[in-house]
Scaffold this motif. Structure first.
Motif, PDB file in Angstrom:
ATOM      1  N   GLN A 286       0.834  -1.209   0.000  1.00 38.45           N
ATOM      2  CA  GLN A 286       0.000   0.000   0.000  1.00 38.45           C
ATOM      3  C   GLN A 286       0.871   1.262   0.000  1.00 38.45           C
ATOM      4  OE1 GLN A 286      -2.745  -0.974   3.210  1.00 38.45           O
ATOM      5  NE2 GLN A 286      -4.317  -1.546   1.701  1.00 38.45           N
ATOM      6  N   GLN A 287       2.053   1.149   0.584  1.00 43.69           N
ATOM      7  CA  GLN A 287       2.974   2.307   0.538  1.00 43.69           C
ATOM      8  C   GLN A 287       3.442   2.571  -0.893  1.00 43.69           C
ATOM      9  OE1 GLN A 287       6.158   1.997   3.316  1.00 43.69           O
ATOM     10  NE2 GLN A 287       4.816   2.450   5.039  1.00 43.69           N
ATOM     11  N   LEU A 288       3.341   1.526  -1.718  1.00 43.65           N
ATOM     12  CA  LEU A 288       3.728   1.678  -3.125  1.00 43.65           C
ATOM     13  C   LEU A 288       2.509   1.984  -3.995  1.00 43.65           C
ATOM     14  CD1 LEU A 288       6.025  -1.486  -3.282  1.00 43.65           C
ATOM     15  CD2 LEU A 288       6.778   0.879  -3.065  1.00 43.65           C
ATOM     16  N   GLY A 289       1.364   2.167  -3.345  1.00 44.56           N
ATOM     17  CA  GLY A 289       0.148   2.553  -4.082  1.00 44.56           C
ATOM     18  C   GLY A 289      -0.678   1.380  -4.585  1.00 44.56           C
ATOM     19  N   ALA A 290      -0.359   0.149  -4.142  1.00 46.95           N
ATOM     20  CA  ALA A 290      -1.130  -1.021  -4.620  1.00 46.95           C
ATOM     21  C   ALA A 290      -2.163  -1.450  -3.582  1.00 46.95           C
ATOM     22  CB  ALA A 290      -0.176  -2.174  -4.906  1.00 46.95           C
TER      23      ALA A 290
END
Ligand code: SF4
Length: 311
Positions: A286-290
């Motif tokens: 989620q930190q990578l936007g997924a």
């Protein structure tokens, strides 16, 4: 409702799950039972999973198999070109090499916890990989700690593959992220096994443990005693649990607690270590936007039986 029929083509058919197959003597299912099994599946609208041994089966069997929609589960050793699932029976056998031929296949790796821990750095596979731990029932506190570390390493490997813009699927980590409800093995409820002796069993493990433990045959059909006990609705703790990726293996349950609907402490702790590692992977991704729409809540227990009063 039944959806799948597993057909063990031979006594030496490969294991693709927790159980070992100790049989060394070949005993191929008779051609007439194979035909009757296929007819049974057609009438019941079941998808067949043919489980192969590590030798080439006769051409007339292969011809019969191709008369119906099916999946092939085969040991890596025989390099069956059109297998859907390829089983590696140890980390030593395992190779993540993706050739044109195997790029869409599901890889199953069966190994014990220590073997997996030693080799986890070599599991960078960007297709579907199912890792089956074969000695869960003997896990001690030390094994749980080692497994937690193994999952952390595997999480980092999976993350690396994501960063290379691939979409790996590893059952131990990505299934829980994608699931919204329980997705267990469901042997006896959604799938049943036809053994080489022409009789039905809850799953291959039940056959290999005791040939007399049959639940029917091709003439009189299936009759499972106390069928309700195999259902999630009759497993009070599992119903409330959110380790959705847990196999809830009824064979392991019976082996360890003598009840098909009561899991062992070890099975629950292992499933929760995987669940928590999945949560850590999700937070990283989620930190990578997924996968921003997904969530797995933090919990403070590893065995739901220990907090059953909260449920
Ligand atoms: S972790 Fe335990 S309680 Fe949860 S589904 Fe698996 S066996 Fe059932």
């Amino acid at each position: 409702m039944l959806q799948y029929l597993v057909i063990l083509l031979d006594d030496t058919s490969v294991s693709y799950c927790h159980y070992e197959n100790p049989k060394k003597v070949k005993r191929l299912i008779s051609l007439s039972d194979l035909k009757a099994g296929i007819l049974f599946a057609m009438k019941q609208n079941l998808m067949i999973q043919f489980v192969y041994p590590d030798y080439e089966i006769p051409a007339e069997y292969q011809k019969e198999i191709e008369t119906i929609d099916h999946h092939k589960i085969a040991p890596q050793k025989i390099q069956l070109k059109n297998a859907d699932v390829v089983v590696f029976n140890s980390c030593k056998e395992f190779s993540t090499e993706k050739t044109e031929e195997n790029k869409d296949k599901i890889f199953v790796l069966r190994a014990n916890g220590k073997d997996v821990a030693r080799n986890v750095s070599t599991f960078a596979h960007d297709g579907r990989l199912n890792i089956i731990i074969t000695d869960i029932e003997t896990f001690t506190e030390n094994d749980f700690s080692l497994y937690k570390e193994t999952l952390e390493q595997l999480k980092n490997t999976v993350k690396e593959i994501f960063l290379q813009e691939n979409s790996p699927q590893v059952n131990l980590l990505t299934d829980r992220i994608l699931l919204e409800k329980m997705n267990n093995c469901n042997a006896g409820i959604e799938n049943i096994t036809l053994a080489p002796n022409g009789k039905f069993y809850i799953c291959p493990a039940f056959y290999l443990e005791d040939e007399n433990d049959t639940v029917g045959n091709l003439t009189n059909c299936i009759d499972i005693k106390n069928k309700h006990l195999y259902k999630l609705s009759n497993a009070p703790i599992c119903q409330k649990c959110d380790a959705y990726q847990c196999k809830r293996c009824v064979w392991l349950n019976r082996k360890t607690t003598r009840e098909v609907n009561t899991p062992s402490h070890e099975q629950c702790v292992v499933a929760h270590l995987e669940r928590n590692a999945s949560r850590n992977l999700l937070l990283d991704l989620q930190q990578l936007g997924a996968w921003e729409d997904k969530s797995i809540k933090a919990i403070d227990y590893f065995d739901p039986f220990e907090v059953k009063d909260k449920f």
